[in-house]
Enzyme design. Structure first.
Site, PDB file in Angstrom:
ATOM      1  N   LYS A  31      17.374  -7.790  13.681  1.00 25.47           N
ATOM      2  CA  LYS A  31      17.143  -6.523  12.991  1.00 25.47           C
ATOM      3  C   LYS A  31      18.489  -5.908  12.621  1.00 25.47           C
ATOM      4  O   LYS A  31      19.460  -6.014  13.378  1.00 25.47           O
ATOM      5  CB  LYS A  31      16.355  -5.592  13.914  1.00 25.47           C
ATOM      6  CG  LYS A  31      15.888  -4.294  13.284  1.00 25.47           C
ATOM      7  CD  LYS A  31      15.047  -3.511  14.290  1.00 25.47           C
ATOM      8  CE  LYS A  31      14.615  -2.162  13.737  1.00 25.47           C
ATOM      9  NZ  LYS A  31      13.812  -1.414  14.734  1.00 25.47           N
ATOM     10  N   SER A  41       9.566   0.206  13.155  1.00 28.16           N
ATOM     11  CA  SER A  41      10.653   0.000  12.206  1.00 28.16           C
ATOM     12  C   SER A  41      11.176  -1.430  12.161  1.00 28.16           C
ATOM     13  O   SER A  41      11.989  -1.783  11.309  1.00 28.16           O
ATOM     14  CB  SER A  41      11.802   0.952  12.527  1.00 28.16           C
ATOM     15  OG  SER A  41      12.351   0.664  13.803  1.00 28.16           O
ATOM     16  N   SER A  69       8.089   0.374  17.685  1.00 24.11           N
ATOM     17  CA  SER A  69       8.752  -0.333  16.588  1.00 24.11           C
ATOM     18  C   SER A  69       8.784  -1.851  16.733  1.00 24.11           C
ATOM     19  O   SER A  69       9.142  -2.552  15.786  1.00 24.11           O
ATOM     20  CB  SER A  69      10.191   0.177  16.427  1.00 24.11           C
ATOM     21  OG  SER A  69      10.182   1.499  15.956  1.00 24.11           O
TER      22      SER A  69
END
Length: 358
Positions: A107, A188, A212
């Site tokens: 990420k 996210s 997330s």
């Protein structure tokens, strides 16, 4: 009629070409392959890390313009793959197991001290230089994993705006669910989940403050593990909440997720997280309080002390001062065995009057 036959033939030819791209010269299919499948193919000389990285890079080039699951590819990925192939051929220690030679996407809020950017999906951080690899990245490199690149995410982990769409960032665009392009990919950690679901990478790493990892894993039909805070290092990761942030795997199978989790767990002295594991309690100067009023009632929690007795013994052996029946404020008179929301309470104090939590 001739036009319909031509269209059908073209579609069939496209399917055949796509299938050939997913199969090595030895007949091993890379698509949907698990870590165990890939390691077995390595051992049987059906596949190399270089071929695997080349396959994923090609998949990203073909699909990412639609899915927006990947922000950038590591220019050193093929070098790392060649290095892994050499180590495997030389039978170097650890080169035939686990994540060695396996590509992973990170990420974009997980820092890497290399040619990749770490921007949390934003342009203001583009070109910034981090002082060192994030703690989890150091552990992944130590395990022999190949850092394939950075996955997209909801910009600033969805804290840029209350109305920001899930999976959107200035750098990455709008991430799309590979199963239903119009569906919410959630966030996210949208990019890691999208990329794994679409076979753009074998395994990936996400972060969670509040859903997330779990939400995008669910939305994109993959497996995510949200570790207990303090189990994995947050050092070198763009933060949101010291109390809640955690780093965990997003993969296609539970077994693959466990491989990644095994590789990244452990102590990192660059992270000030409180590790609740008893094995990490080592300071003889610590004072530990037990709040009976908050965790025990004459209802269904009567056996709490019996269940916790072994833990108390372990704490005492390590030299801590155990203070029983510490009184803390209760949120409701009807609360039973439910702790207060830590975000709404004052910082806990040790018995010297200094705060143990920041």
């Amino acid at each position: 009629m001739a036009t319909k036959i031509l269209v059908n033939f073209s579609f069939l030819a496209s399917l055949i070409i796509l299938f050939l791209l997913t199969v090595t010269s030895h007949g091993f299919s890379i698509k949907e392959a698990s870590v165990d499948d890939i390691q077995l193919a390595f051992k049987q000389n059906q596949l190399t890390s270089t071929q695997l990285v080349e396959f994923y890079i090609e998949e990203i080039r073909q699909l990412n313009s639609v899915l927006n699951g990947v922000i950038e590819i590591n220019p050193d990925a093929l070098y790392q793959a060649n290095k892994a192939d050499y180590e495997r051929k030389a039978k170097a220690p650890g080169s035939l197991i686990g994540l060695h030679g396996i590509p992973i996407l990170l990420k974009d809020n997980i820092g890497t001290k290399d040619k990749l950017n770490t921007t949390a999906g934003s342009f203001p951080l583009f070109g910034s230089v981090v002082p060192r690899d994030a703690g989890v990245v150091w552990k992944l490199r130590n395990a022999g994993a190949i850092i394939l690149g950075k996955a997209s995410m909801t910009e600033w982990a969805a804290f840029r705006s209350l109305t920001l769409p899930n999976g959107f960032s200035a750098r990455g665009g709008q991430g799309k669910n590979p199963y239903v392009l119009s569906a919410d990919p959630c966030g996210s950690s949208s990019g890691p989940a999208i990329s794994v679901a679409a076979n753009l990478v074998a395994v990936s790493l996400g972060t969670e403050t509040d859903g997330s990892i779990l939400c995008p894993s669910n939305a994109n039909s993959v497996v995510g593990i949200k570790p207990t805070v303090g189990l994995t290092s947050r050092a070198g990761v763009v933060p949101i909440s010291f109390r809640q942030d955690t780093i965990g795997p997003i993969c296609r199978t539970v077994r693959d997720a466990v491989y990644v989790l095994d590789a990244i767990v452990g102590v990192d002295y660059n992270d000030g997280a409180i590790n609740n594991s008893l094995s990490s309690i080592g300071s003889s100067s610590s004072n530990i309080g037990i709040s009976e009023s908050q965790w025990r009632d004459k209802g269904d929690c009567n056996s709490w002390r019996e269940k916790g007795g072994d833990s108390q013994q372990k704490i005492s052996v390590k030299g801590q001062i155990l203070c029983d029946n510490v009184v803390l404020p209760v949120t409701s008179s009807s609360s039973k065995c439910v702790p207060q929301d830590p975000l709404k309470t004052q910082p806990l104090q040790d018995f010297s009057g200094k705060s143990n939590f920041t």
